[in-house]
Design a protein around this motif. Structure first.
Motif, mmCIF file in Angstrom:
data_model
loop_
_atom_site.group_PDB
_atom_site.id
_atom_site.type_symbol
_atom_site.label_atom_id
_atom_site.label_comp_id
_atom_site.label_asym_id
_atom_site.label_seq_id
_atom_site.Cartn_x
_atom_site.Cartn_y
_atom_site.Cartn_z
ATOM 1 N N GLY A 1 0.849 -1.186 0.000
ATOM 2 C CA GLY A 1 0.000 0.000 0.000
ATOM 3 C C GLY A 1 0.882 1.232 0.000
ATOM 4 O O GLY A 1 2.081 1.164 -0.308
ATOM 5 N N GLU A 2 0.305 2.376 0.382
ATOM 6 C CA GLU A 2 1.072 3.613 0.369
ATOM 7 C C GLU A 2 0.814 4.421 1.612
ATOM 8 O O GLU A 2 -0.287 4.368 2.180
ATOM 9 N N HIS A 3 1.832 5.178 2.020
ATOM 10 C CA HIS A 3 1.617 6.093 3.139
ATOM 11 C C HIS A 3 0.757 7.253 2.641
ATOM 12 O O HIS A 3 1.021 7.812 1.578
ATOM 13 N N PHE A 4 -0.237 7.614 3.438
ATOM 14 C CA PHE A 4 -1.085 8.746 3.069
ATOM 15 C C PHE A 4 -1.013 9.764 4.208
ATOM 16 O O PHE A 4 -1.389 9.460 5.344
ATOM 17 N N SER A 5 -0.504 10.961 3.897
ATOM 18 C CA SER A 5 -0.294 11.957 4.946
ATOM 19 C C SER A 5 -1.580 12.723 5.239
ATOM 20 O O SER A 5 -2.236 13.229 4.324
ATOM 21 N N ILE A 6 -1.872 12.858 6.517
ATOM 22 C CA ILE A 6 -3.085 13.590 6.926
ATOM 23 C C ILE A 6 -2.989 15.065 6.516
ATOM 24 O O ILE A 6 -4.005 15.713 6.246
ATOM 25 N N ALA A 7 -1.742 15.570 6.414
ATOM 26 C CA ALA A 7 -1.558 16.982 6.058
ATOM 27 C C ALA A 7 -1.977 17.260 4.618
ATOM 28 O O ALA A 7 -2.207 18.411 4.239
ATOM 29 N N SER A 8 -2.083 16.194 3.812
ATOM 30 C CA SER A 8 -2.413 16.410 2.396
ATOM 31 C C SER A 8 -3.896 16.726 2.189
ATOM 32 O O SER A 8 -4.301 17.120 1.101
ATOM 33 N N ILE A 9 -4.695 16.569 3.231
ATOM 34 C CA ILE A 9 -6.141 16.793 3.105
ATOM 35 C C ILE A 9 -6.444 18.294 3.297
ATOM 36 O O ILE A 9 -5.942 18.902 4.259
ATOM 37 N N PRO A 10 -7.218 18.895 2.400
ATOM 38 C CA PRO A 10 -7.505 20.337 2.520
ATOM 39 C C PRO A 10 -7.983 20.700 3.933
ATOM 40 O O PRO A 10 -8.801 19.983 4.517
ATOM 41 N N GLY A 11 -7.426 21.762 4.479
ATOM 42 C CA GLY A 11 -7.822 22.218 5.822
ATOM 43 C C GLY A 11 -6.968 21.622 6.936
ATOM 44 O O GLY A 11 -7.117 21.977 8.106
ATOM 45 N N MET A 12 -6.052 20.703 6.585
ATOM 46 C CA MET A 12 -5.276 20.034 7.635
ATOM 47 C C MET A 12 -3.875 20.629 7.851
ATOM 48 O O MET A 12 -3.370 20.613 8.969
ATOM 49 N N ALA A 13 -3.228 21.118 6.797
ATOM 50 C CA ALA A 13 -1.822 21.543 6.935
ATOM 51 C C ALA A 13 -1.675 22.643 7.991
ATOM 52 O O ALA A 13 -0.651 22.747 8.664
ATOM 53 N N GLU A 14 -2.745 23.450 8.170
ATOM 54 C CA GLU A 14 -2.715 24.570 9.135
ATOM 55 C C GLU A 14 -2.896 24.084 10.570
ATOM 56 O O GLU A 14 -2.637 24.818 11.506
ATOM 57 N N ARG A 15 -3.427 22.864 10.740
ATOM 58 C CA ARG A 15 -3.658 22.360 12.107
ATOM 59 C C ARG A 15 -2.798 21.122 12.397
ATOM 60 O O ARG A 15 -3.049 20.418 13.369
ATOM 61 N N THR A 16 -1.818 20.878 11.514
ATOM 62 C CA THR A 16 -0.989 19.675 11.662
ATOM 63 C C THR A 16 0.482 20.038 11.794
ATOM 64 O O THR A 16 0.982 20.910 11.077
ATOM 65 N N VAL A 17 1.149 19.358 12.704
ATOM 66 C CA VAL A 17 2.614 19.400 12.722
ATOM 67 C C VAL A 17 3.084 18.032 12.233
ATOM 68 O O VAL A 17 2.763 17.016 12.847
#
Ligand SMILES: Cc1ncc(COP(=O)(O)O)c(C=O)c1O
Length: 398
Positions: free
Chosen positions: A218-234
């Motif tokens: 499978g593949e790693h899927f980053s939570i930061a890639s979802i719209p609205g997440m990069a601003e609330r994710t480190v």
């Protein structure tokens, strides 16, 4: 003498480090005089030396004068390279100022949780998990809310359970995928569901992606890639695992939240001033140089995983699924524990003393680890065969 602070006893630790100290002592004092040795199947670091081009870049930097402080968040070239690399797998337009380079990935856990958590705030941590999230949360007086990662779900979270555990006090969810200690890789569907809950409930996410390049299926899927997440994710990531650089101590936090980036930098300034200069140049070479060694190491880990999974499942009372990521294997030993009437910690102790193999009890990784022991498959095939042979013989003699 006046007392230590009230919060000090709440600070936990990474027991993997203390276990190895005890094991080395046992090996020196008891086994070596008898001409015996331990087989280490618990190690949480790459079984390879750092690729030569990276080491050479570090030496060159040192010779060329990288012996001074650098800017607190890291040298600009490295911050840009990390931004580009993180942008590459998330699709987010990260820039150098969104990156804070620190000494290993671990400080990002300490800084992020410190930046967010007051006494009484709740942090959702999937469990079993890397123990430092819980340690830091409890140290700060926060409340850990563990969410069970079950073997039958391939160590993925139950989203219904997660949704129910969110309260008005929840502030942060820690998402570590691929996961230590289970080797579980969260599905894209689950990552999207976690993100939806984070957005709906206005929560922060600490995305520990230190194993993101170690995915076997499978593949790693980053939570930061979802719209609205990069601003609330480190995003936490670094060189330790991907480039076999644990001893160089280079990691980073990446976030589109400017206040959070400033907070991470401020913690780093208070704590370390800056990461070591010459290791930053080595990290720059790691990221921007040839990547074929990374691919070779991954292929080798995959072979070792398949071998270890096969040998473990041949031991009566031990069973495991094939993990999809990282380099760990959680083995269900419930049958064996019930038969012997002992805990996972006691089983590991007996395996060390009687079979002379070191593995870790699942309880080191939290409340939901009690049916398990954790192996890692970073060791050579020869060591894996030797260690599993010893364990099989031990279990069959019980
Ligand atoms: C899940 C996880 N996060 C963070 C770290 C820390 O990495 P580093 O050695 O770069 O501090 C580790 C190391 O074992 C880990 O397993």
């Amino acid at each position: 003498m006046k007392n230590f602070s009230k919060r000090l006893p709440r600070l936990g630790t990474e027991n993997a480090f203390s276990v190895i100290g005890k094991a080395k002592k046992f090996e020196e004092e008891v086994l070596k005089p008898e001409g015996k040795h331990l087989v280490y199947l618990q190690i949480g670091e790459p079984g390879f030396d750092t690729p030569t081009n990276i080491t050479e870049a570090g030496i060159k930097a040192l010779k060329e004068g990288a012996t001074h402080y650098t800017p607190t968040p890291g040298i600009p070239e490295l911050r840009s390279a990390v931004a580009k690399k993180t942008g590459g797998y998330t699709g987010v337009a990260y820039e150098a100022e969104d990156v804070v380079v620190v000494s290993g990935g671990k400080p990002i856990i300490f800084y992020t949780i410190n930046a967010l958590i007051d006494a009484g705030d709740e942090v959702i941590i999937f469990n079993p998990s890397y123990p430092i999230y819980e340690s830091v949360t409890e140290y700060l007086g926060g409340k850990v809310v563990p969410i069970h990662l079950r073997e039958e779900n391939d160590f993925n979270p139950d989203i219904g359970e997660l949704a129910k555990s969110i309260t008005s006090k929840t502030k942060l969810i820690v998402v570590n995928t691929p996961e230590n200690p289970t080797g579980g890789v969260f599905t894209e569907e689950n990552v999207r569901a976690i993100a939806k809950l984070a957005i709906e409930n206005d929560l922060w996410v600490l995305a520990d992606e230190i194993y993101n390049e170690m995915v076997h299926e499978g593949e790693h899927f980053s939570i930061a890639s979802i719209p609205g997440m990069a601003e609330r994710t480190v995003i936490l990531n670094g060189c330790s695992k991907t480039y076999a650089m644990t001893g160089w101590r280079i990691g980073w936090g990446v976030t589109k939240n400017k206040e959070m980036a400033a907070a991470l930098e401020q913690f780093s300034c208070n704590d370390i001033s800056c990461p070591a200069a010459m290791t930053q140049y080595a990290a720059l070479e790691a990221i921007t140089g040839p990547q074929d060694e990374v691919r070779k190491m991954l292929a080798e880990y995959r072979k070792r995983r398949d071998l270890l999974v096969k040998l473990v499942n041949e031991v009566p009372g031990m069973k495991c699924h094939s993990p999809k990521g990282a380099f760990y294997l959680m083995v269900n030993v419930r049958e064996l524990l019930d038969k012997l009437g002992i805990t996972a910690a006691e089983l590991c102790d007996r395996i060390m003393k009687e079979a002379n193999v070191l593995i870790l009890p699942g309880t080191v990784f939290g409340v939901f680890g009690d049916d398990f022991v954790r192996f890692s498959y970073v060791s050579t095939e020869e060591n894996i065969i030797e260690g599993m042979g010893r364990i099989k013989k031990f279990v069959e003699s019980l």
